[in-house]
Design a protein around this motif. Sequence first.
Motif, mmCIF file in Angstrom:
data_model
loop_
_atom_site.group_PDB
_atom_site.id
_atom_site.type_symbol
_atom_site.label_atom_id
_atom_site.label_comp_id
_atom_site.label_asym_id
_atom_site.label_seq_id
_atom_site.Cartn_x
_atom_site.Cartn_y
_atom_site.Cartn_z
ATOM 1 N N ARG A 157 0.180 3.624 6.004
ATOM 2 C CA ARG A 157 -0.417 4.694 6.813
ATOM 3 C C ARG A 157 -0.698 5.963 6.011
ATOM 4 O O ARG A 157 -1.472 6.812 6.459
ATOM 5 N N VAL A 158 -0.093 6.122 4.848
ATOM 6 C CA VAL A 158 -0.360 7.294 4.018
ATOM 7 C C VAL A 158 -1.598 7.069 3.169
ATOM 8 O O VAL A 158 -2.515 7.896 3.128
ATOM 9 N N ARG A 159 -1.636 5.936 2.472
ATOM 10 C CA ARG A 159 -2.770 5.632 1.604
ATOM 11 C C ARG A 159 -3.944 5.011 2.358
ATOM 12 O O ARG A 159 -5.035 4.879 1.808
ATOM 13 N N HIS A 160 -3.710 4.585 3.610
ATOM 14 C CA HIS A 160 -4.729 3.933 4.442
ATOM 15 C C HIS A 160 -5.287 2.695 3.732
ATOM 16 O O HIS A 160 -6.493 2.474 3.676
ATOM 17 N N ARG A 161 -4.367 1.902 3.210
ATOM 18 C CA ARG A 161 -4.731 0.684 2.504
ATOM 19 C C ARG A 161 -3.776 -0.444 2.898
ATOM 20 O O ARG A 161 -2.600 -0.202 3.193
ATOM 21 N N GLU A 162 -4.292 -1.642 2.855
ATOM 22 C CA GLU A 162 -3.434 -2.826 2.950
ATOM 23 C C GLU A 162 -2.902 -3.107 1.554
ATOM 24 O O GLU A 162 -3.677 -3.194 0.591
ATOM 25 N N ILE A 163 -1.606 -3.219 1.431
ATOM 26 C CA ILE A 163 -1.028 -3.361 0.097
ATOM 27 C C ILE A 163 -1.498 -4.655 -0.556
ATOM 28 O O ILE A 163 -1.742 -5.664 0.109
#
Length: 690
Positions: free
Chosen positions: A651-657
């Motif tokens: 939710r911080v980077r707005h990316r799927e790891i």
Amino acid sequence: MAINKADKQEFLVRAAILSLVFAIAFFTRLFSVLRFESVIHEFDPYFNYRCTQYLVNEGFYNFLNWFDETAWYPLGRIVGGTVYPGLMLTAGAIYWILHFFNITIQIRNVCVLLAPFMASNTAMVTYLITRETWSTGAGLVAAFAVAIIPGYISRSVAGSYDNEGIAIFALIATYYFWIKALKTGSSYWAGMCALFYFYMVAAWGGYVFIINLIPLHVLMLVLSGRYSPRLYVAYSSFYVLGTLLSMQIRFVGFQPVQSGEHMAAFGMFGVLQLYAVVEWVRSLLARDTFERVFRLVLVSALSVFAVVFAVGTATGYITPFTGRFYSLLDPTYAKEHIPIIASVSEHQPTTWASYFFDLHVMVFFLPAGLYFCFSKLNDANMFLIVYGVTSVYFSGVMVRLILVLAPITCILGGIGFSSTLKAYMRFLNRSDITRSKKESFSGQTQVALVVTAVLTGLLVFFSMHCVWVTSEAYSSPSIVLAANQPDGSKLIFDDFREAYYWLRQNTPPDTRIMSWWDYGYQLAAMANRTVLVDNNTWNNSHIAQVGKAMASPEDVSIEIMRQMDVDYVLVIFGGLIGYSSDDINKFLWMIRIAGSTDPSVKEADYFTKDGQYEVSDVAPPAMTNSLMYKMSYYRFGEVVLERGRPSGFDRVRHREIGVKDIKLKYLEEAYTTVNWLVRLYRVKEPSNRA
């Protein structure tokens, strides 16, 4: 008799206003206590609190000789010789006085409420210095402004138990007594100035600002032809007494006569002695004879100074400027040469939005105050000009130095506001029949009413803004996080204290914790466990080793951790709740600091080919194989946060790891807090090779 009565009434009104300002300054800073509890804020205050506990429990002598073996393992730290003890001594003195009168109060509550109490005193001394330099009305406005201005409140709310909480009071008090000494030429006021300077030296490293600003003011007075015996007595008395007193602080030692940061004060002292001798000789000799003697003395003095300076520098007696001092003169210096300083958010340059957010309308009254000081130039007003201009520059270099700018903004803003209001209020005074016709103009009463109303409105908006900023921006302790829910209620995240409590209850007392240096003071104070690095940041290579361990693959990291006898590793992860100040966002600074001592750690390896910092499937191998990445995202790939989002969505980077099936070889998960904000990993014992 009527005049006497009027004076008494004015005194009572003034006393009532100042009492109200004193109370406002104190109670405005209590939002955090009312909303949360009596708790210490941020990171550095926890070390100060821990030191104060040791002081009141063990005594002053043991405090000065305290060696803390739980800090900077395995090096340790000599606390008594590496701190400015003024804050601890102030809190300890208040604690002892209250207990002497049988007023029982916990030392924690003394520490929490110390900053608001000192802020109230700062408002009073701000009134005194403004009244001394300008007028009583300007002093009242300045006192009210400094009582609520966000630029000062940010460092003086309840729970902000840091050096700045008492240092600003000492700063303004020192300047007030300097102006008194300069106006009277009295050694008594110069001695008072030296005493408060000593208190400032004991409280904060920012005392260097004082010991450079006052010599700069003296130089400006001499160059502008304002030298006088009053100036000589004031500065000479202040410098000699202040230097001798400042050298009594163990952490300062002989720096006032050796350090490059103090040479301006020493040089100005020498120049003033030479100038006084020259003036005395001028009065005794004829003009032609004096000019020959003056040239001889000047050449001799400059030669002696050059030789002494060269020898002192060559032998190392006179030390060069420190990196922190250079970073104030050159905003780019820290980023290029000292990444550990540049990594701190409060050391970044100040934006224009920050000025308005922290100073509001006082930003506009500051130039007005400068104008009025120039229009009525004297020794005291020249000091305000020098203080104002230099603090504006330094606050632009570092956002934290808005704290130094805030008081002079209120002083000059009070002068600008009061003088402008006074100029237009006289047009509303119908009994003023002494005005000449040239001062009259058509519609002057209406214009005066409009200007008065605008100024009053600005002051009202300033008050509303200050209270709102204090309530919403500066009254949330970093140890306890809060978020607003859709129904308006508060959602509390208490993960930090949860993790520290778990460590205190579930690990042996000699457990060694590795974390990034930001959390060292909190770990030592709240978990009571040994840490490798903390917020003192005195040993760059030691911090670089921790950074290398975080940035390296697990096989490399384990060797570093075993060399340092690490038992647990702590990381902060905000991907679940959207906490942006987590270790993944700080990771680049760990890499840079590690790379400053080990060239094998290269920042470019952690970026994509496009130069992007990513945690998704395009993240480079150096990133996904690093210990920091694995500890942050371990088991996170199994978590589905909300409908329509894939598992492992940060939710911080707005990316799927990019890597979800993370395996740990040498570490095992020991504890993760309820909101995943703090994650603790235990270092496995080496396998038995037999």
